[in-house]
Design a protein around this motif. Structure first.
Motif, mmCIF file in Angstrom:
data_model
loop_
_atom_site.group_PDB
_atom_site.id
_atom_site.type_symbol
_atom_site.label_atom_id
_atom_site.label_comp_id
_atom_site.label_asym_id
_atom_site.label_seq_id
_atom_site.Cartn_x
_atom_site.Cartn_y
_atom_site.Cartn_z
ATOM 1 N N VAL A 43 0.861 -1.193 0.000
ATOM 2 C CA VAL A 43 0.000 0.000 0.000
ATOM 3 C C VAL A 43 0.897 1.243 0.000
ATOM 4 C CG1 VAL A 43 -1.750 1.297 1.270
ATOM 5 C CG2 VAL A 43 -1.913 -1.191 1.100
ATOM 6 N N MET A 170 -13.632 -7.192 -0.088
ATOM 7 C CA MET A 170 -12.561 -6.582 0.720
ATOM 8 C C MET A 170 -13.162 -5.967 1.968
ATOM 9 S SD MET A 170 -11.879 -3.071 1.197
ATOM 10 C CE MET A 170 -10.463 -2.232 0.547
ATOM 11 N N SER A 214 -1.142 -3.939 8.072
ATOM 12 C CA SER A 214 0.093 -4.161 8.848
ATOM 13 C C SER A 214 -0.164 -4.820 10.206
ATOM 14 C CB SER A 214 0.836 -2.840 9.060
ATOM 15 O OG SER A 214 1.373 -2.414 7.836
ATOM 16 N N SER A 232 2.446 0.479 6.146
ATOM 17 C CA SER A 232 3.482 0.991 7.052
ATOM 18 C C SER A 232 4.515 -0.061 7.450
ATOM 19 C CB SER A 232 2.839 1.634 8.281
ATOM 20 O OG SER A 232 1.816 0.826 8.780
HETATM 21 C C1 LIG Z 1 -3.660 2.535 4.389
HETATM 22 C C2 LIG Z 1 -4.424 1.317 4.035
HETATM 23 C C3 LIG Z 1 -3.877 0.028 4.183
HETATM 24 C C4 LIG Z 1 -2.506 -0.234 4.779
HETATM 25 O O1 LIG Z 1 -2.452 0.145 6.110
HETATM 26 P P1 LIG Z 1 -1.175 -0.188 7.030
HETATM 27 O O2 LIG Z 1 -1.726 -0.263 8.378
HETATM 28 O O3 LIG Z 1 -0.216 0.916 6.831
HETATM 29 O O4 LIG Z 1 -0.612 -1.481 6.565
HETATM 30 C C5 LIG Z 1 -4.643 -1.047 3.774
HETATM 31 N N1 LIG Z 1 -5.875 -0.896 3.247
HETATM 32 C C6 LIG Z 1 -6.426 0.322 3.088
HETATM 33 C C7 LIG Z 1 -7.785 0.420 2.499
HETATM 34 C C8 LIG Z 1 -5.722 1.463 3.487
HETATM 35 O O5 LIG Z 1 -6.298 2.658 3.352
#
Ligand SMILES: *Cc1c(COP(=O)(O)O)cnc(C)c1O
Length: 241
Positions: A43, A170, A214, A232
């Motif tokens: 992401v 999703m 994450s 992240s």
């Molecule tokens: C930002 C985001 C992620 C990834 O989030 P992390 O906690 O940084 O891994 C995954 N899915 C969506 C829809 C997001 O907006």
């Protein structure tokens, strides 16, 4: 990771990917599947193109962006040979025309009207856009997505739209204190994924179950996710400017 030099960040990204791929393999095996059955999406929101390209050179073959504008801005700078891009953030209908044709899949379809707009613009472009239906799996007021109760009915309605293929589900799960709580939410998603797939409806293929970020991707895989969206843990904490 902002205080690091570019080279230090490149190495950190490479290291992080190794650990994450290892964790994914382990969780996949524990859930009785092949590691290759679970896809890792990097992401990339707020991440600069040079770091995204580095992740791609380390083997990332799927990236996700939340915003149409940001994706279109970065697109010319990215080495997307062999790497697909998905949209994973809430989409407004006036942006649909801009994004159709630029991503393989729109994961964040959260209303019948947005699905119809994607279908209409895809037909105009002579393509079929794959979509996932976003489910508000934790029934949170603050989150987008179909409720579990309405999901099947809406899926059937959307499946009649030309220009799109429903390719899975999703969710963005709530932050849970307890492992059992989050696993129950993922498990419920998996049940809906299997149930809808078993109904064999035209234009609905339950191929992708996109869940886990994450903080919770291992649990998501244990409960049946076959695509995890990790930001992240790969790129470091996001800095919003
Ligand atoms: C930002 C985001 C992620 C990834 O989030 P992390 O906690 O940084 O891994 C995954 N899915 C969506 C829809 C997001 O907006």
């Amino acid at each position: 990771m902002e205080w690091l030099s570019d080279n230090e960040r490149f190495s950190a990204i490479e290291e992080n990917l190794k650990y994450i791929n290892f964790d994914i393999s382990e969780a996949a095996l524990k859930s009785g599947r092949n590691p290759s059955d679970v896809r890792l999406m990097a992401v990339t929101k707020t991440v600069e193109s040079k770091f995204i390209n580095h992740a791609i050179s380390c083997g990332v073959n799927l990236i996700g962006e939340n915003k149409v504008q940001e994706l279109l801005l970065k697109e010319p700078e990215l080495n997307l040979d062999g790497c697909k891009a998905h949209l994973i953030g809430h989409l407004q209908s006036n942006k649909v025309k801009k994004i159709v044709g630029h991503v393989e899949t729109i994961q964040s379809v959260d209303s019948v009207s947005i699905a119809k707009e994607i279908g209409k613009r895809s037909v105009e472009s002579g393509i079929i856009t794959k979509i996932l239906l976003e489910v508000n799996a934790g029934s949170e007021d603050s989150k987008f997505g179909f409720s579990a109760d309405e999901l099947f009915e809406k899926a059937c309605e959307i499946s009649e739209t030309d220009g799109i293929l429903i390719n899975g589900l999703m969710c963005v799960a709530p932050i849970c204190e307890k492992e059992a709580e989050i696993r129950a939410i993922f498990s419920n998603m998996h049940r809906m994924f299997i149930d809808i797939g078993a109904k064999k409806i035209d234009n609905i293929s339950m191929n992708i179950l996109s869940m886990g970020m994450s903080g919770d991707y291992k649990y998501a895989i244990l409960e049946g996710a076959n695509l995890v969206r990790v930001g992240s843990s790969i790129f470091g904490a996001r800095i919003y400017r």
